[in-house]
Scaffold this motif. Structure first.
Motif, PDB file in Angstrom:
ATOM      1  N   ALA A   1      16.269 -54.650 -91.143  1.00  0.00           N
ATOM      2  CA  ALA A   1      17.595 -55.151 -90.784  1.00  0.00           C
ATOM      3  C   ALA A   1      18.272 -55.634 -92.064  1.00  0.00           C
ATOM      4  CB  ALA A   1      17.478 -56.287 -89.766  1.00  0.00           C
ATOM      5  N   PRO A   2      19.061 -54.779 -92.733  1.00  0.00           N
ATOM      6  CA  PRO A   2      19.601 -55.090 -94.065  1.00  0.00           C
ATOM      7  C   PRO A   2      20.463 -56.348 -94.115  1.00  0.00           C
ATOM      8  CG  PRO A   2      19.901 -52.766 -93.534  1.00  0.00           C
ATOM      9  CD  PRO A   2      19.442 -53.435 -92.286  1.00  0.00           C
ATOM     10  N   TYR A   3      21.111 -56.706 -93.003  1.00  0.00           N
ATOM     11  CA  TYR A   3      22.014 -57.857 -92.999  1.00  0.00           C
ATOM     12  C   TYR A   3      21.268 -59.191 -93.082  1.00  0.00           C
ATOM     13  CZ  TYR A   3      20.600 -57.746 -88.108  1.00  0.00           C
ATOM     14  OH  TYR A   3      19.858 -57.712 -86.958  1.00  0.00           O
ATOM     15  N   LEU A   4      19.944 -59.192 -92.843  1.00  0.00           N
ATOM     16  CA  LEU A   4      19.180 -60.435 -92.855  1.00  0.00           C
ATOM     17  C   LEU A   4      18.916 -60.899 -94.288  1.00  0.00           C
ATOM     18  CD1 LEU A   4      16.509 -59.784 -90.066  1.00  0.00           C
ATOM     19  CD2 LEU A   4      18.472 -61.313 -89.936  1.00  0.00           C
ATOM     20  N   LYS A   5      19.155 -62.186 -94.521  1.00  0.00           N
ATOM     21  CA  LYS A   5      18.850 -62.773 -95.826  1.00  0.00           C
ATOM     22  C   LYS A   5      17.346 -63.039 -95.927  1.00  0.00           C
ATOM     23  CE  LYS A   5      23.375 -65.019 -96.014  1.00  0.00           C
ATOM     24  NZ  LYS A   5      24.105 -66.311 -96.034  1.00  0.00           N
ATOM     25  N   SER A   6      16.875 -63.260 -97.148  1.00  0.00           N
ATOM     26  CA  SER A   6      15.443 -63.487 -97.369  1.00  0.00           C
ATOM     27  C   SER A   6      14.926 -64.675 -96.564  1.00  0.00           C
ATOM     28  CB  SER A   6      15.169 -63.711 -98.856  1.00  0.00           C
ATOM     29  OG  SER A   6      15.493 -62.569 -99.600  1.00  0.00           O
ATOM     30  N   SER A   7      15.727 -65.736 -96.496  1.00  0.00           N
ATOM     31  CA  SER A   7      15.303 -66.919 -95.737  1.00  0.00           C
ATOM     32  C   SER A   7      15.150 -66.605 -94.255  1.00  0.00           C
ATOM     33  CB  SER A   7      16.310 -68.054 -95.934  1.00  0.00           C
ATOM     34  OG  SER A   7      17.613 -67.663 -95.516  1.00  0.00           O
ATOM     35  N   GLU A   8      16.046 -65.740 -93.725  1.00  0.00           N
ATOM     36  CA  GLU A   8      15.970 -65.354 -92.309  1.00  0.00           C
ATOM     37  C   GLU A   8      14.757 -64.461 -92.063  1.00  0.00           C
ATOM     38  OE1 GLU A   8      20.503 -65.075 -90.751  1.00  0.00           O
ATOM     39  OE2 GLU A   8      20.039 -63.787 -92.452  1.00  0.00           O
ATOM     40  N   ILE A   9      14.489 -63.564 -93.003  1.00  0.00           N
ATOM     41  CA  ILE A   9      13.323 -62.689 -92.907  1.00  0.00           C
ATOM     42  C   ILE A   9      12.043 -63.531 -92.839  1.00  0.00           C
ATOM     43  CG2 ILE A   9      11.896 -61.042 -94.198  1.00  0.00           C
ATOM     44  CD1 ILE A   9      14.139 -59.527 -93.117  1.00  0.00           C
ATOM     45  N   GLU A  10      11.958 -64.525 -93.709  1.00  0.00           N
ATOM     46  CA  GLU A  10      10.760 -65.376 -93.756  1.00  0.00           C
ATOM     47  C   GLU A  10      10.605 -66.176 -92.466  1.00  0.00           C
ATOM     48  OE1 GLU A  10      10.782 -67.703 -97.325  1.00  0.00           O
ATOM     49  OE2 GLU A  10      11.009 -65.935 -98.624  1.00  0.00           O
ATOM     50  N   LYS A  11      11.715 -66.681 -91.933  1.00  0.00           N
ATOM     51  CA  LYS A  11      11.658 -67.456 -90.686  1.00  0.00           C
ATOM     52  C   LYS A  11      11.194 -66.582 -89.529  1.00  0.00           C
ATOM     53  CE  LYS A  11      14.507 -70.086 -87.436  1.00  0.00           C
ATOM     54  NZ  LYS A  11      15.882 -70.546 -87.098  1.00  0.00           N
ATOM     55  N   ILE A  12      11.766 -65.382 -89.409  1.00  0.00           N
ATOM     56  CA  ILE A  12      11.401 -64.469 -88.322  1.00  0.00           C
ATOM     57  C   ILE A  12       9.926 -64.085 -88.425  1.00  0.00           C
ATOM     58  CG2 ILE A  12      11.738 -62.109 -87.459  1.00  0.00           C
ATOM     59  CD1 ILE A  12      14.728 -62.456 -88.140  1.00  0.00           C
ATOM     60  N   THR A  13       9.471 -63.811 -89.646  1.00  0.00           N
ATOM     61  CA  THR A  13       8.068 -63.435 -89.852  1.00  0.00           C
ATOM     62  C   THR A  13       7.138 -64.552 -89.409  1.00  0.00           C
ATOM     63  OG1 THR A  13       8.710 -62.054 -91.737  1.00  0.00           O
ATOM     64  CG2 THR A  13       6.385 -62.617 -91.547  1.00  0.00           C
ATOM     65  N   ARG A  14       7.492 -65.771 -89.771  1.00  0.00           N
ATOM     66  CA  ARG A  14       6.665 -66.927 -89.410  1.00  0.00           C
ATOM     67  C   ARG A  14       6.602 -67.109 -87.891  1.00  0.00           C
ATOM     68  NH1 ARG A  14       9.169 -70.141 -92.222  1.00  0.00           N
ATOM     69  NH2 ARG A  14      10.481 -71.202 -90.696  1.00  0.00           N
TER      70      ARG A  14
ATOM     71  N   THR B   1      -1.916 -45.835 -71.628  1.00  0.00           N
ATOM     72  CA  THR B   1      -0.473 -45.827 -71.841  1.00  0.00           C
ATOM     73  C   THR B   1      -0.126 -46.818 -72.943  1.00  0.00           C
ATOM     74  OG1 THR B   1       1.687 -45.825 -70.757  1.00  0.00           O
ATOM     75  CG2 THR B   1       0.185 -47.634 -70.198  1.00  0.00           C
ATOM     76  N   GLN B   2       1.100 -46.712 -73.437  1.00  0.00           N
ATOM     77  CA  GLN B   2       1.521 -47.518 -74.576  1.00  0.00           C
ATOM     78  C   GLN B   2       2.869 -48.165 -74.298  1.00  0.00           C
ATOM     79  OE1 GLN B   2       2.303 -45.253 -78.086  1.00  0.00           O
ATOM     80  NE2 GLN B   2       3.273 -46.973 -79.124  1.00  0.00           N
ATOM     81  N   LEU B   3       3.017 -49.406 -74.752  1.00  0.00           N
ATOM     82  CA  LEU B   3       4.262 -50.149 -74.635  1.00  0.00           C
ATOM     83  C   LEU B   3       4.760 -50.480 -76.034  1.00  0.00           C
ATOM     84  CD1 LEU B   3       6.343 -51.782 -72.933  1.00  0.00           C
ATOM     85  CD2 LEU B   3       4.746 -53.700 -73.025  1.00  0.00           C
ATOM     86  N   ASP B   4       5.927 -49.930 -76.418  1.00  0.00           N
ATOM     87  CA  ASP B   4       6.526 -50.191 -77.723  1.00  0.00           C
ATOM     88  C   ASP B   4       7.600 -51.259 -77.603  1.00  0.00           C
ATOM     89  OD1 ASP B   4       5.128 -48.555 -79.370  1.00  0.00           O
ATOM     90  OD2 ASP B   4       6.477 -46.863 -79.214  1.00  0.00           O
ATOM     91  N   LEU B   5       7.536 -52.279 -78.455  1.00  0.00           N
ATOM     92  CA  LEU B   5       8.511 -53.365 -78.390  1.00  0.00           C
ATOM     93  C   LEU B   5       9.112 -53.622 -79.774  1.00  0.00           C
ATOM     94  CD1 LEU B   5       6.612 -55.883 -76.091  1.00  0.00           C
ATOM     95  CD2 LEU B   5       8.508 -54.398 -75.460  1.00  0.00           C
ATOM     96  N   PRO B   6      10.335 -53.110 -80.041  1.00  0.00           N
ATOM     97  CA  PRO B   6      11.021 -53.444 -81.289  1.00  0.00           C
ATOM     98  C   PRO B   6      11.737 -54.789 -81.136  1.00  0.00           C
ATOM     99  CG  PRO B   6      12.285 -51.833 -80.058  1.00  0.00           C
ATOM    100  CD  PRO B   6      11.070 -52.138 -79.235  1.00  0.00           C
ATOM    101  N   PHE B   7      11.369 -55.785 -81.929  1.00  0.00           N
ATOM    102  CA  PHE B   7      11.890 -57.130 -81.729  1.00  0.00           C
ATOM    103  C   PHE B   7      13.221 -57.390 -82.429  1.00  0.00           C
ATOM    104  CE2 PHE B   7       7.846 -57.690 -79.904  1.00  0.00           C
ATOM    105  CZ  PHE B   7       7.944 -58.793 -79.081  1.00  0.00           C
ATOM    106  N   ILE B   8      13.684 -56.478 -83.257  1.00  0.00           N
ATOM    107  CA  ILE B   8      15.049 -56.575 -83.785  1.00  0.00           C
ATOM    108  C   ILE B   8      15.695 -55.212 -83.575  1.00  0.00           C
ATOM    109  CG2 ILE B   8      16.496 -56.990 -85.798  1.00  0.00           C
ATOM    110  CD1 ILE B   8      14.369 -58.678 -86.964  1.00  0.00           C
ATOM    111  N   ARG B   9      16.460 -55.086 -82.528  1.00  0.00           N
ATOM    112  CA  ARG B   9      17.138 -53.817 -82.289  1.00  0.00           C
ATOM    113  C   ARG B   9      18.255 -53.934 -81.264  1.00  0.00           C
ATOM    114  NH1 ARG B   9      13.637 -48.539 -82.017  1.00  0.00           N
ATOM    115  NH2 ARG B   9      13.583 -49.000 -84.230  1.00  0.00           N
ATOM    116  N   ARG B  10      18.080 -54.727 -80.233  1.00  0.00           N
ATOM    117  CA  ARG B  10      19.022 -54.700 -79.114  1.00  0.00           C
ATOM    118  C   ARG B  10      20.376 -55.321 -79.440  1.00  0.00           C
ATOM    119  NH1 ARG B  10      17.372 -57.003 -73.936  1.00  0.00           N
ATOM    120  NH2 ARG B  10      18.638 -55.378 -72.999  1.00  0.00           N
ATOM    121  N   ASN B  11      20.396 -56.323 -80.316  1.00  0.00           N
ATOM    122  CA  ASN B  11      21.661 -56.961 -80.691  1.00  0.00           C
ATOM    123  C   ASN B  11      21.661 -57.279 -82.182  1.00  0.00           C
ATOM    124  OD1 ASN B  11      21.065 -58.153 -77.667  1.00  0.00           O
ATOM    125  ND2 ASN B  11      23.210 -57.671 -77.976  1.00  0.00           N
TER     126      ASN B  11
END
Length: 372
Positions: free
Chosen positions: A15-28, A208-218
């Protein structure tokens, strides 16, 4: 309900619009929630994909979280999937930067987690036959596509097997089928429909498999509320005594028997905003002039980089080009961002212009240059 092996694959896409601080928060937050699901709610095994910047942020989370992730990775409870550093549309970018995306991502996985993934995530499930050679030359064994992408190729088979194989010039790749309906019912919070779909699937196959992209819908929103839904779902499955065991995708590939060799037509996932009959990533370029322009500009700049004589400088320019190859900029969606958003178009054009300007200064050319 017949016993069913369920693989859950969690994705954190670029998600290119995310700043480094936001990336780190989401990862945590993401890692903390995954550990909670595994330690408290009974999700014994899971498959995970992080794009490049999230993998870099993973090494910066606190030691207790990273230590727990490493421990479960070593124990085989968390299985990691490979991909491209910035989640590019692989069939649309030159081979040199295809390889660079993958090598940078593999290096991060080895450096941070000491793993070498067997499976590969194709961003937005963009499939063309050249993907067989691409993944095979980097040593990947399998990838996952949506069920609707495979169904036209399975007309002579009675049921949907565990996985299928595709071949190209002696190279073989395994393809797993991910249930689109199962993911949709989960995302919509339709638990009764989810359970009903599980029952229906169990009559046809043991996996069966369930795929969940956590940054995509909005755009700009990390869907951490999905973890609450997962907790609720897992508790309900336990209460109903459903015969469901959790497996990683690796173990599913090892346990299942191939359904046979199939031929897959070019296809693309639904998150890019194309209509159902538009099945090729080339449709993005033909039907969306903005996409076509940024793609052609990227190709032109790539050719200009090829002509740079100094290897170190040339490789530096290749690195600069990687972010503008992100699939994110090619999306045509009212919610997820991309080509419809002026700020996203402005960002990618600014990056392309900056690289071109640097190349022009390096070449010593002043003013306009016309290429015939």
């Amino acid at each position: 309900m017949t016993k069913l092996n369920l693989s859950m694959a969690f994705h954190l896409n670029d998600a290119p619009y995310l700043k480094s601080s936001e990336i780190e928060k989401i990862t945590r937050v993401f890692c903390t929630e995954i550990l909670t699901l595994m330690d408290e709610v009974g999700l014994t095994k899971v498959s995970v994909y992080f794009s490049g910047r999230f993998l870099e942020a993973l090494s910066k989370v606190n030691n207790s979280i990273l230590g727990a992730i490493l421990e479960k990775t070593k124990a085989g409870q968390i299985q990691w999937l490979g991909g491209g550093y910035f989640d590019p549309i692989f069939p649309l970018i030159p081979r040199k930067t295809q390889d660079l995306h993958i090598k940078k991502h593999l290096a991060l996985l080895e450096q941070t987690l000491n793993v070498r993934p067997r499976g590969f995530v194709l961003p937005s499930y963009v499939w063309e036959s050249e993907c067989i050679d691409l993944l095979s030359r980097h040593g990947f064994e399998f990838t996952c596509l949506k069920q609707y992408q495979l169904q036209d190729s399975l007309w002579r088979y009675g049921t949907d097997k565990g996985f299928w194989t595709v071949e190209d010039r002696g190279k073989v790749l395994k393809v797993l089928s991910s249930s689109h309906n199962l993911s949709k019912h989960f995302v919509d919070g339709q638990y009764k429909k989810f359970i009903g779909q599980l029952n229906e699937i169990s009559e046809q196959t043991s996996f069966t498999q369930l795929d969940l992209p956590f940054i995509r819908r909005n755009r700009g929103h990390f869907h951490d509320e999905w973890f609450d839904r997962l907790k609720k779902l897992l508790k309900r499955m336990k209460q109903d005594s459903l015969e469901v065991s959790f497996e990683t995708l690796d173990s599913q590939v090892d346990q299942q028997i191939s359904g046979g060799t199939i031929y897959l037509q070019p296809s693309i996932g639904k998150s890019l905003g194309l209509k159902e009959h538009q099945t090729s990533c080339r449709d993005l370029l033909i039907l969306q002039p903005e996409c076509n322009y940024i793609h052609k500009k990227m190709i032109y700049i790539h050719k200009a980089i090829d002509s740079v004589e100094n290897l170190k400088i040339r490789n530096g320019f290749y690195d600069m080009l990687l972010p503008v190859q992100s699939l994110y900029y090619y999306r045509n969606s009212a919610k997820t961002g991309g080509i419809r958003y002026v700020e996203d178009r402005q960002e990618i054009h600014s990056k392309l212009i900056d690289i071109e300007d640097r190349l022009r200064k390096l070449s010593g050319v002043r003013g306009l240059q016309v290429e015939v």
